[in-house]
Design an enzyme around this catalytic site. Structure first.
Site, PDB file in Angstrom:
ATOM      1  N   THR A   1       0.814  -1.215   0.000  1.00  0.00           N
ATOM      2  CA  THR A   1       0.000   0.000   0.000  1.00  0.00           C
ATOM      3  C   THR A   1       0.848   1.267   0.000  1.00  0.00           C
ATOM      4  OG1 THR A   1      -0.142   0.084   2.418  1.00  0.00           O
ATOM      5  CG2 THR A   1      -1.824  -1.202   1.266  1.00  0.00           C
ATOM      6  N   ASP A   2       0.183   2.370  -0.328  1.00  0.00           N
ATOM      7  CA  ASP A   2       0.841   3.678  -0.219  1.00  0.00           C
ATOM      8  C   ASP A   2       0.379   4.340   1.079  1.00  0.00           C
ATOM      9  OD1 ASP A   2      -1.725   4.661  -0.744  1.00  0.00           O
ATOM     10  OD2 ASP A   2      -1.269   5.197  -2.810  1.00  0.00           O
ATOM     11  N   PHE A   3       0.657   5.607   1.237  1.00  0.00           N
ATOM     12  CA  PHE A   3       0.336   6.295   2.488  1.00  0.00           C
ATOM     13  C   PHE A   3      -1.168   6.345   2.771  1.00  0.00           C
ATOM     14  CE2 PHE A   3       0.237   9.441  -0.845  1.00  0.00           C
ATOM     15  CZ  PHE A   3      -0.869  10.214  -0.542  1.00  0.00           C
ATOM     16  N   SER A   4      -2.014   6.122   1.768  1.00  0.00           N
ATOM     17  CA  SER A   4      -3.466   6.180   1.946  1.00  0.00           C
ATOM     18  C   SER A   4      -4.063   4.861   2.437  1.00  0.00           C
ATOM     19  CB  SER A   4      -4.133   6.569   0.620  1.00  0.00           C
ATOM     20  OG  SER A   4      -4.013   5.508  -0.311  1.00  0.00           O
TER      21      SER A   4
END
Length: 153
Positions: free
Chosen positions: A31-34
């Site tokens: 995942t990314d920061f979101s």
């Protein structure tokens, strides 16, 4: 089937009447920061689906690298088209479905989907080719065609 073979078979998903199905979980690293799956990570899920489809169909990358019929051959992705329909999130359980659409000369055309339950998240069209170590195309071996084209197709 011994314990190691049974474990490996489970890790590789399963062949289906139309192709292959591989379960996968979304981890934090995907995942990314979101908290949503980073777009490039979908390529890795799709690659695992294709690789395990090949493995269960009897085509092993290690054997290809060691040489087949006296020469080394490798798979390369020539073209890929991806539709990002919906995002996946951390801890989602996904299924990567792969099927062969057709084989032509040195190329194989596959359709893939990543699903969460009944919901389609990703659709992809993949054109892969077989080449030798000098980058020259090699014909798709006849015995592989039977492994990748379902009888009802």
């Amino acid at each position: 089937m011994n314990e190691e073979q049974a474990l490996a078979a489970g890790l590789s998903g399963e062949l289906t009447p139309s192709g292959h199905r591989l379960p996968a979980r979304v981890y934090y690293a995907d995942t990314d920061f979101s908290g949503l799956v980073y777009h490039a990570r979908y390529l890795e899920f799709l690659e695992r689906g294709r690789s395990d489809y090949l493995r269960l169909a009897g085509v092993r990358h290690t054997e290809l690298m060691e040489g087949m019929r006296g020469e080394q051959i490798v798979w390369v992705v020539r073209r890929m088209e991806i539709d990002f329909v919906r995002p996946a999130r951390m801890d989602d359980v996904l299924v990567v479905e792969t099927r062969t659409e057709r084989i032509s000369g040195a190329r194989i055309f596959m359709a893939q989907e990543i699903r969460r339950g009944d919901e389609t998240l990703i659709r992809a069209k993949v054109e892969a080719a077989i080449i030798d170590t000098n980058g020259r195309p090699k014909r798709f071996p006849a015995e592989w065609i039977a492994a990748f084209i379902p009888p009802e197709a």
